[in-house]
Design an enzyme around this catalytic site. Structure first.
Site, PDB file in Angstrom:
ATOM      1  N   GLY A   1      -4.228  43.271 -16.939  1.00  0.00           N
ATOM      2  CA  GLY A   1      -5.542  43.954 -16.852  1.00  0.00           C
ATOM      3  C   GLY A   1      -5.877  45.436 -16.439  1.00  0.00           C
TER       4      GLY A   1
ATOM      5  N   GLN B   1     -11.853  38.232 -14.861  1.00  0.00           N
ATOM      6  CA  GLN B   1     -12.009  36.935 -13.988  1.00  0.00           C
ATOM      7  C   GLN B   1     -12.790  36.017 -14.682  1.00  0.00           C
ATOM      8  OE1 GLN B   1     -11.337  36.141 -10.683  1.00  0.00           O
ATOM      9  NE2 GLN B   1     -10.216  37.981 -10.600  1.00  0.00           N
TER      10      GLN B   1
ATOM     11  N   SER C   1      -6.310  39.183 -18.766  1.00  0.00           N
ATOM     12  CA  SER C   1      -5.015  39.236 -18.054  1.00  0.00           C
ATOM     13  C   SER C   1      -4.665  37.884 -18.088  1.00  0.00           C
ATOM     14  CB  SER C   1      -5.286  39.908 -16.687  1.00  0.00           C
ATOM     15  OG  SER C   1      -4.059  39.988 -16.033  1.00  0.00           O
ATOM     16  N   ALA C   2      -3.549  37.616 -18.510  1.00  0.00           N
ATOM     17  CA  ALA C   2      -2.968  36.088 -18.561  1.00  0.00           C
ATOM     18  C   ALA C   2      -2.786  35.485 -17.144  1.00  0.00           C
ATOM     19  CB  ALA C   2      -1.683  35.925 -19.128  1.00  0.00           C
ATOM     20  N   HIS C   3      -2.534  36.263 -16.238  1.00  0.00           N
ATOM     21  CA  HIS C   3      -2.040  35.313 -14.926  1.00  0.00           C
ATOM     22  C   HIS C   3      -3.346  35.097 -14.135  1.00  0.00           C
ATOM     23  CE1 HIS C   3      -2.676  38.634 -11.547  1.00  0.00           C
ATOM     24  NE2 HIS C   3      -2.712  39.483 -12.437  1.00  0.00           N
TER      25      HIS C   3
ATOM     26  N   THR D   1       8.610  47.636 -27.004  1.00  0.00           N
ATOM     27  CA  THR D   1       8.800  46.354 -27.273  1.00  0.00           C
ATOM     28  C   THR D   1       7.989  45.240 -26.907  1.00  0.00           C
ATOM     29  OG1 THR D   1      11.137  47.181 -27.464  1.00  0.00           O
ATOM     30  CG2 THR D   1      10.806  44.826 -27.863  1.00  0.00           C
TER      31      THR D   1
ATOM     32  N   CYS E   1      -7.394  45.501   6.738  1.00  0.00           N
ATOM     33  CA  CYS E   1      -6.719  45.975   7.670  1.00  0.00           C
ATOM     34  C   CYS E   1      -5.239  46.080   7.282  1.00  0.00           C
ATOM     35  CB  CYS E   1      -6.718  45.261   8.850  1.00  0.00           C
ATOM     36  SG  CYS E   1      -8.603  45.268   9.512  1.00  0.00           S
TER      37      CYS E   1
HETATM   38  C1  PLP Z   1      -6.677  41.047 -11.354  1.00  0.00           C
HETATM   39  C2  PLP Z   1      -7.837  41.947 -11.889  1.00  0.00           C
HETATM   40  C3  PLP Z   1      -7.510  43.130 -12.460  1.00  0.00           C
HETATM   41  C4  PLP Z   1      -6.213  43.583 -12.600  1.00  0.00           C
HETATM   42  O1  PLP Z   1      -5.371  42.598 -13.546  1.00  0.00           O
HETATM   43  P1  PLP Z   1      -3.691  42.724 -13.581  1.00  0.00           P
HETATM   44  O2  PLP Z   1      -3.142  41.961 -14.923  1.00  0.00           O
HETATM   45  O3  PLP Z   1      -3.409  42.200 -12.339  1.00  0.00           O
HETATM   46  O4  PLP Z   1      -3.303  44.207 -13.633  1.00  0.00           O
HETATM   47  C5  PLP Z   1      -8.504  43.888 -12.969  1.00  0.00           C
HETATM   48  N1  PLP Z   1      -9.946  43.409 -13.110  1.00  0.00           N
HETATM   49  C6  PLP Z   1     -10.139  42.173 -12.290  1.00  0.00           C
HETATM   50  C7  PLP Z   1     -11.588  42.060 -12.027  1.00  0.00           C
HETATM   51  C8  PLP Z   1      -9.103  41.442 -11.613  1.00  0.00           C
HETATM   52  O5  PLP Z   1      -9.669  40.383 -10.834  1.00  0.00           O
END
Ligand code: PLP
Length: 388
Positions: free
Chosen positions: A71, A179, A199-201, A237, A325
């Site tokens: 992302g 999200q 973003s895949a994760h 790559t 914090c």
């Molecule tokens: C997690 C997140 C990102 C960042 O994605 P990564 O794959 O962790 O770099 C960007 N935007 C939003 C809204 C996210 O929740």
């Protein structure tokens, strides 16, 4: 000890079926898709199949998808790429005040180079008013970037309407949909988008794999220079296991999304209803209806979100907070301040986010344990004493 994960908005476990799909691409099918021999061609096939799946999921064409490292890279590419390609037309970018740092920091970097950035305000629910977007547009505006749903408070933006305004004025429109992809329907044509980050994760795929949708004809400059991978649009790559995992994760989301949506909405509503009724002086952050099915963000007044997290963690419960914090600054989250919370209230925020493996028992466990933790922390809080 019992472990309860309520932090799916931070990252998700990789689905075992995704891992199974990725596995052959580490050893048996390890080829570089840029190689002309059979090893390379096997990897190339996996790459192009994944591209087709990813495009299909978004309603895009395969040639409109670039694979990235996640992302953050996709957002950086969108912002810097359009700025570089369009600087002859103008130097004004419109975004919102509640974007992820992966949009805000590139915007800030451009500001330092002389670009003008408008950070749109949001209402108390964290929603951008499309009329404000329209008002902010000048003849120098080259890009509008508004996130689909907010990662902290879950509010879903009126993307389709903002996209319509952008299109009318001939301005590129980007959405950080990290999200929402895999969680609620996302179609780039329905939403009037030119560029989209995912973003895949965040949807049960592997970490370090993402994609950028770039509508055909969009002028955008690549910023990773090197080989001619992705038709010269992104050197390096290909991360074939990651890309295969990303597309397999999307296939699974396609099948399960509606059902998961319903079950998570039910659990989310239980969390919101029962926390706000069991614990006095707490408020829901974000929009009551226009919010992600898996997000409950609640400010619990007179105490620190961070203390709640530490106490929950001792019981095996993982959650998140907008109080910062632990990081280098003492500033609470920019999102919570943007919706008008005081510093104190922002510091007491608790984000609970659900996912594929969340169960009623997880919610039960949280609901059993949170009220006594809050009671105990409040009994030691000078703020709470003053209020009494
Ligand atoms: C997690 C997140 C990102 C960042 O994605 P990564 O794959 O962790 O770099 C960007 N935007 C939003 C809204 C996210 O929740």
């Amino acid at each position: 000890m019992r472990k309860v994960y309520l932090d799916y908005a931070a990252t998700t476990p990789t689905d075992p079926e995704v891992i199974k799909a990725m596995e052959p691409y580490f050893f048996e099918k390890f080829g570089n898709p840029s190689s002309i021999h059979s090893f390379g061609q096997e990897a190339k096939k996996a790459l192009e199949d994944s591209r087709e799946t990813t495009a299909g999921f978004l309603g895009a064409k395969p040639e409109e998808i670039i694979f990235t490292s996640g992302g953050t890279e996709s957002n950086n590419y969108a912002i810097f790429g359009v700025a570089a390609a369009m600087q002859n037309k103008g130097n004004h970018i419109i975004t919102s005040s509640i974007e992820h740092h992966a949009v805000l920091e590139p915007a800030k970097a451009l500001e330092e180079k002389g670009f003008q950035i408008t950070y749109l305000k949001v209402d108390k629910y964290g929603i951008v008013d499309p009329a404000d977007v329209k008002k902010a547009i000048t003849d120098k505006t080259i890009l509008i970037s508004v996130m689909h749903a907010n990662n902290e408070i879950g509010s879903i933006q009126p993307i389709k309407e903002i996209g319509r305004i952008a299109r009318e004025k001939g301005i590129y429109f980007h959405a950080d949909a990290v999200q929402t992809v895999g969680h609620i329907p996302v179609d780039v044509n329905d939403l009037n988008l030119d560029i989209l980050s995912l973003s895949a994760h965040k949807f049960y795929g592997p970490k370090g794999a993402g994609a950028l949708f770039i509508r055909k004809g969009t002028r955008i400059k690549n910023f990773l220079l090197g080989g001619d991978q992705e038709k010269g649009r992104r050197a390096s790559t290909h991360n074939i296991p990651g890309i295969v995992g990303l597309s397999r994760a999307l296939e699974l989301c396609k099948i399960r999304m509606q059902e998961e949506n319903e079950s998570q909405t039910r659990l989310r509503n239980r969390l919101i209803r029962e926390i706000t009724s069991k614990i006095p002086d707490c408020i829901l952050n974000g929009h009551p209806a226009e919010r992600l099915p898996n997000n409950a963000n609640i400010s619990i007044k007179y105490i620190e979100g961070e203390s709640i997290l530490l106490n929950l963690d001792m019981l095996g419960i993982a959650a998140s907070t907008g109080s910062a914090c632990t990081s280098t600054s003492l500033e609470p989250s920019h999102v919570l301040l943007a919706i008008g919370l005081s510093h104190e209230t922002a510091h007491g925020s608790l984000r609970l986010s659900l996912g594929r493996w969340s169960k009623d028992e997880d919610v039960d466990y949280l609901l059993e344990n949170l009220p006594p933790i809050v009671k105990n922390l409040r009994s030691m809080s000078p703020l709470y004493e003053k209020k009494q």
